[in-house]
Design a protein around this motif. Structure first.
Motif, PDB file in Angstrom:
ATOM      1  N   MET A 165      43.985  -6.170 -30.334  1.00 33.08           N
ATOM      2  CA  MET A 165      45.105  -5.374 -29.819  1.00 33.08           C
ATOM      3  C   MET A 165      45.720  -4.511 -30.906  1.00 33.08           C
ATOM      4  O   MET A 165      45.728  -4.881 -32.084  1.00 33.08           O
ATOM      5  CB  MET A 165      46.211  -6.289 -29.279  1.00 33.08           C
ATOM      6  N   SER A 166      46.276  -3.369 -30.500  1.00 37.52           N
ATOM      7  CA  SER A 166      47.081  -2.561 -31.416  1.00 37.52           C
ATOM      8  C   SER A 166      48.547  -2.934 -31.249  1.00 37.52           C
ATOM      9  O   SER A 166      48.967  -3.398 -30.197  1.00 37.52           O
ATOM     10  CB  SER A 166      46.888  -1.072 -31.138  1.00 37.52           C
ATOM     11  N   HIS A 167      49.330  -2.724 -32.315  1.00 35.63           N
ATOM     12  CA  HIS A 167      50.761  -3.028 -32.228  1.00 35.63           C
ATOM     13  C   HIS A 167      51.660  -1.874 -32.661  1.00 35.63           C
ATOM     14  O   HIS A 167      52.882  -2.007 -32.690  1.00 35.63           O
ATOM     15  CB  HIS A 167      51.110  -4.283 -33.035  1.00 35.63           C
ATOM     16  N   GLY A 168      51.077  -0.733 -32.993  1.00 36.79           N
ATOM     17  CA  GLY A 168      51.911   0.372 -33.441  1.00 36.79           C
ATOM     18  C   GLY A 168      52.380   0.168 -34.869  1.00 36.79           C
ATOM     19  O   GLY A 168      51.861  -0.671 -35.604  1.00 36.79           O
ATOM     20  N   MET A 169      53.398   0.933 -35.257  1.00 35.57           N
ATOM     21  CA  MET A 169      53.846   0.932 -36.637  1.00 35.57           C
ATOM     22  C   MET A 169      55.283   0.445 -36.754  1.00 35.57           C
ATOM     23  O   MET A 169      56.172   0.940 -36.078  1.00 35.57           O
ATOM     24  CB  MET A 169      53.739   2.356 -37.214  1.00 35.57           C
ATOM     25  N   GLY A 170      55.499  -0.550 -37.606  1.00 35.48           N
ATOM     26  CA  GLY A 170      56.845  -1.023 -37.886  1.00 35.48           C
ATOM     27  C   GLY A 170      57.264  -2.223 -37.058  1.00 35.48           C
ATOM     28  O   GLY A 170      56.652  -2.566 -36.043  1.00 35.48           O
ATOM     29  N   VAL A 171      58.349  -2.871 -37.526  1.00 32.39           N
ATOM     30  CA  VAL A 171      58.857  -4.095 -36.894  1.00 32.39           C
ATOM     31  C   VAL A 171      59.205  -3.917 -35.419  1.00 32.39           C
ATOM     32  O   VAL A 171      58.825  -4.757 -34.594  1.00 32.39           O
ATOM     33  CB  VAL A 171      60.058  -4.642 -37.695  1.00 32.39           C
ATOM     34  N   PRO A 172      59.938  -2.882 -35.008  1.00 35.01           N
ATOM     35  CA  PRO A 172      60.285  -2.779 -33.580  1.00 35.01           C
ATOM     36  C   PRO A 172      59.071  -2.740 -32.662  1.00 35.01           C
ATOM     37  O   PRO A 172      59.044  -3.408 -31.628  1.00 35.01           O
ATOM     38  CB  PRO A 172      61.093  -1.473 -33.515  1.00 35.01           C
ATOM     39  N   SER A 173      58.056  -1.981 -33.047  1.00 39.83           N
ATOM     40  CA  SER A 173      56.876  -1.845 -32.188  1.00 39.83           C
ATOM     41  C   SER A 173      56.104  -3.153 -32.085  1.00 39.83           C
ATOM     42  O   SER A 173      55.735  -3.589 -30.985  1.00 39.83           O
ATOM     43  CB  SER A 173      55.964  -0.740 -32.732  1.00 39.83           C
TER      44      SER A 173
ATOM     45  N   MET B 269      54.847  -3.126 -43.257  1.00 36.91           N
ATOM     46  CA  MET B 269      56.036  -2.931 -42.425  1.00 36.91           C
ATOM     47  C   MET B 269      56.108  -3.811 -41.172  1.00 36.91           C
ATOM     48  O   MET B 269      56.910  -3.528 -40.284  1.00 36.91           O
ATOM     49  CB  MET B 269      56.134  -1.460 -42.005  1.00 36.91           C
ATOM     50  N   GLU B 270      55.295  -4.868 -41.091  1.00 36.66           N
ATOM     51  CA  GLU B 270      55.306  -5.686 -39.877  1.00 36.66           C
ATOM     52  C   GLU B 270      55.309  -7.195 -40.106  1.00 36.66           C
ATOM     53  O   GLU B 270      55.542  -7.974 -39.177  1.00 36.66           O
ATOM     54  CB  GLU B 270      54.081  -5.346 -39.002  1.00 36.66           C
ATOM     55  N   SER B 271      55.028  -7.648 -41.306  1.00 37.12           N
ATOM     56  CA  SER B 271      54.694  -9.060 -41.518  1.00 37.12           C
ATOM     57  C   SER B 271      55.839 -10.032 -41.255  1.00 37.12           C
ATOM     58  O   SER B 271      55.590 -11.163 -40.811  1.00 37.12           O
ATOM     59  CB  SER B 271      54.162  -9.277 -42.940  1.00 37.12           C
ATOM     60  N   THR B 272      57.088  -9.656 -41.528  1.00 39.89           N
ATOM     61  CA  THR B 272      58.175 -10.643 -41.380  1.00 39.89           C
ATOM     62  C   THR B 272      58.373 -11.057 -39.931  1.00 39.89           C
ATOM     63  O   THR B 272      58.471 -12.253 -39.628  1.00 39.89           O
ATOM     64  CB  THR B 272      59.497 -10.099 -41.951  1.00 39.89           C
ATOM     65  N   VAL B 273      58.429 -10.103 -39.027  1.00 39.52           N
ATOM     66  CA  VAL B 273      58.638 -10.470 -37.622  1.00 39.52           C
ATOM     67  C   VAL B 273      57.399 -11.162 -37.060  1.00 39.52           C
ATOM     68  O   VAL B 273      57.500 -12.081 -36.244  1.00 39.52           O
ATOM     69  CB  VAL B 273      59.043  -9.253 -36.769  1.00 39.52           C
ATOM     70  N   PHE B 274      56.223 -10.748 -37.504  1.00 39.72           N
ATOM     71  CA  PHE B 274      54.983 -11.399 -37.070  1.00 39.72           C
ATOM     72  C   PHE B 274      54.989 -12.872 -37.477  1.00 39.72           C
ATOM     73  O   PHE B 274      54.753 -13.765 -36.657  1.00 39.72           O
ATOM     74  CB  PHE B 274      53.783 -10.670 -37.675  1.00 39.72           C
ATOM     75  N   ALA B 275      55.296 -13.125 -38.752  1.00 37.81           N
ATOM     76  CA  ALA B 275      55.322 -14.506 -39.243  1.00 37.81           C
ATOM     77  C   ALA B 275      56.418 -15.314 -38.572  1.00 37.81           C
ATOM     78  O   ALA B 275      56.208 -16.465 -38.183  1.00 37.81           O
ATOM     79  CB  ALA B 275      55.513 -14.506 -40.762  1.00 37.81           C
ATOM     80  N   ALA B 276      57.599 -14.722 -38.422  1.00 33.80           N
ATOM     81  CA  ALA B 276      58.747 -15.447 -37.860  1.00 33.80           C
ATOM     82  C   ALA B 276      58.514 -15.838 -36.411  1.00 33.80           C
ATOM     83  O   ALA B 276      58.747 -16.985 -36.015  1.00 33.80           O
ATOM     84  CB  ALA B 276      60.004 -14.597 -37.989  1.00 33.80           C
TER      85      ALA B 276
ATOM     86  N   VAL C  67      42.934 -12.155 -52.630  1.00 35.29           N
ATOM     87  CA  VAL C  67      43.896 -13.042 -53.289  1.00 35.29           C
ATOM     88  C   VAL C  67      44.872 -13.546 -52.237  1.00 35.29           C
ATOM     89  O   VAL C  67      45.040 -12.933 -51.173  1.00 35.29           O
ATOM     90  CB  VAL C  67      44.687 -12.319 -54.407  1.00 35.29           C
ATOM     91  N   ILE C  68      45.514 -14.663 -52.545  1.00 32.68           N
ATOM     92  CA  ILE C  68      46.645 -15.123 -51.754  1.00 32.68           C
ATOM     93  C   ILE C  68      47.914 -14.730 -52.487  1.00 32.68           C
ATOM     94  O   ILE C  68      48.037 -14.970 -53.699  1.00 32.68           O
ATOM     95  CB  ILE C  68      46.606 -16.643 -51.518  1.00 32.68           C
ATOM     96  N   GLY C  69      48.838 -14.104 -51.807  1.00 33.46           N
ATOM     97  CA  GLY C  69      50.086 -13.682 -52.431  1.00 33.46           C
ATOM     98  C   GLY C  69      51.138 -13.413 -51.388  1.00 33.46           C
ATOM     99  O   GLY C  69      50.858 -13.433 -50.182  1.00 33.46           O
ATOM    100  N   ASN C  70      52.347 -13.152 -51.826  1.00 30.98           N
ATOM    101  CA  ASN C  70      53.420 -12.814 -50.894  1.00 30.98           C
ATOM    102  C   ASN C  70      53.337 -11.346 -50.502  1.00 30.98           C
ATOM    103  O   ASN C  70      52.921 -10.498 -51.296  1.00 30.98           O
ATOM    104  CB  ASN C  70      54.784 -13.113 -51.516  1.00 30.98           C
ATOM    105  N   THR C  71      53.752 -11.064 -49.286  1.00 28.65           N
ATOM    106  CA  THR C  71      53.768  -9.703 -48.746  1.00 28.65           C
ATOM    107  C   THR C  71      55.202  -9.291 -48.462  1.00 28.65           C
ATOM    108  O   THR C  71      55.921 -10.016 -47.771  1.00 28.65           O
ATOM    109  CB  THR C  71      52.932  -9.616 -47.458  1.00 28.65           C
ATOM    110  N   MET C  72      55.610  -8.163 -49.001  1.00 26.94           N
ATOM    111  CA  MET C  72      56.956  -7.664 -48.722  1.00 26.94           C
ATOM    112  C   MET C  72      56.918  -6.713 -47.529  1.00 26.94           C
ATOM    113  O   MET C  72      56.081  -5.812 -47.461  1.00 26.94           O
ATOM    114  CB  MET C  72      57.550  -6.935 -49.933  1.00 26.94           C
ATOM    115  N   CYS C  73      57.814  -6.959 -46.597  1.00 26.72           N
ATOM    116  CA  CYS C  73      57.912  -6.135 -45.387  1.00 26.72           C
ATOM    117  C   CYS C  73      59.156  -5.265 -45.481  1.00 26.72           C
ATOM    118  O   CYS C  73      60.248  -5.763 -45.769  1.00 26.72           O
ATOM    119  CB  CYS C  73      57.975  -7.041 -44.159  1.00 26.72           C
ATOM    120  N   THR C  74      58.992  -3.976 -45.245  1.00 29.95           N
ATOM    121  CA  THR C  74      60.112  -3.039 -45.342  1.00 29.95           C
ATOM    122  C   THR C  74      60.335  -2.332 -44.009  1.00 29.95           C
ATOM    123  O   THR C  74      59.503  -2.398 -43.109  1.00 29.95           O
ATOM    124  CB  THR C  74      59.856  -1.984 -46.435  1.00 29.95           C
TER     125      THR C  74
END
Length: 317
Positions: free
Chosen positions: A108-116, A251-258, A205-212
């Motif tokens: 599936m596609s989800h568009g760009m950014g947290v709202p989408s 720009m999407e990881s925080t809401v996806f993870a939460a 690598v495994i690392g943290n991802t910053m979402c903006t």
């Protein structure tokens, strides 16, 4: 070969049917019909268990074109019968998202950014709930800006961090702020890293991802229409991010993870870096190089899926 693997996902595999998830909304139980508006699907108009009940893996990404390509790719990788030249877009009645079902995989596609992606996730999780799916793993496949990494490196996210480098997502509900944890499934991340070691030309690598909240100012870019900071300030911020374990920015990881965590869904974020943000802001690699980079998360997750299906097939009942 494929039908054997898919048949092993049936009800007789109790160990895999026991893992479930939940929707945190008691209002759904009292609804006569649930219309998944942005998918052009509904509980009365479609037999969701029949259409989606065998889904085990959901792969989402920002680009509709890229997720169609992934559907075609995973069709070939799983040796499924039939042609993959023109997969059917289940959401073709709407132009918001695309959706392709390929055996036990949903692309599936989800568009760009947290709202989408947030809108898509609400309806996707309800879809999985109405379809009585079990033991589902979700993946976000995407591109990102690297932080101290060479272009082409795949980052498997340990945690999704906000702009203050905290593992949390801030959701405003009825004017009140709710903070939700953004930790991702450590077991899936470790399996993905192991899979990367089994593939050629796939540094990971495994690392943290910053979402903006945006691509330009929120990520410290100097090349947007607006800029209120210096090059030195940008580098200082990126250095602090690096010291907090951040290895890429998207720009999407925080809401996806939460949302996945709240609903008890296993999830992973797998994004390739297109540049090292310490070296610049603009993406300058040739088109053919970028295309190969963008395929790396797809290749990695496809390998994971094939291994998981083989594991299911070989596990005794």
């Amino acid at each position: 070969m494929a039908p054997i693997l898919l048949n092993c996902l049936g009800n007789d595999r109790k160990e895999y049917m026991e893992e479930t998830f939940h929707v945190n909304n008691p209002n759904l139980d009292g609804m006569e019909e649930d219309i998944l508006y942005h998918f052009s699907l509904g509980t009365k108009t479609h037999n969701l268990p029949e259409m989606f009940g065998d889904i085990k893996f959901v792969c989402v990404g920002g680009s509709a074109k890229r997720m169609k390509a992934f559907a075609q790719f995973i069709h070939t990788e799983l040796n499924l019968p039939g042609s993959n030249d023109e997969p059917k877009d289940i959401c073709e009645a709407t132009d918001r998202y695309c959706m392709y079902k390929v055996g036990p995989v949903l692309s599936m596609s989800h568009g760009m950014g947290v709202p989408s992606i947030s809108i898509m996730l609400h309806e996707l999780i309800k879809l999985l709930h109405h379809a009585h799916c079990r033991d589902v793993v979700l993946f976000r496949l995407g591109t990102s800006g690297g932080v101290g990494l060479a272009p082409g490196t795949v980052v498997v996210s340990e945690k999704a961090l906000d702009y203050n480098f905290l593992p949390q997502f801030e959701q405003v509900v009825l004017g009140k702020v709710i903070m939700r944890s953004t930790e991702l499934d450590a077991g899936v991340s470790r399996e993905l890293l192991q899979c990367s070691k089994e593939l050629p030309n796939l540094p990971a690598v495994i690392g943290n991802t910053m979402c903006t909240n945006d691509f330009y100012e929120g990520q410290g870019r100097l090349d947007g229409a607006l800029c209120s900071f210096s090059h030195a300030e940008k580098l200082e911020y990126l250095q602090r991010a690096y010291e907090a374990g951040v290895r890429n920015i998207e720009m999407e990881s925080t809401v996806f993870a939460a949302m996945c965590r709240v609903c008890g869904l296993k999830a992973a974020v797998v994004c390739v870096t297109l540049l090292n943000r310490f070296d610049g802001d603009q993406i300058t690699s040739p088109e053919d190089v970028l295309v190969e980079y963008q395929q790396r998360p797809q290749v990695l997750v496809a390998h994971y899926i094939k291994k998981r299906l083989a594991l299911i097939a070989l596990t005794p009942p």
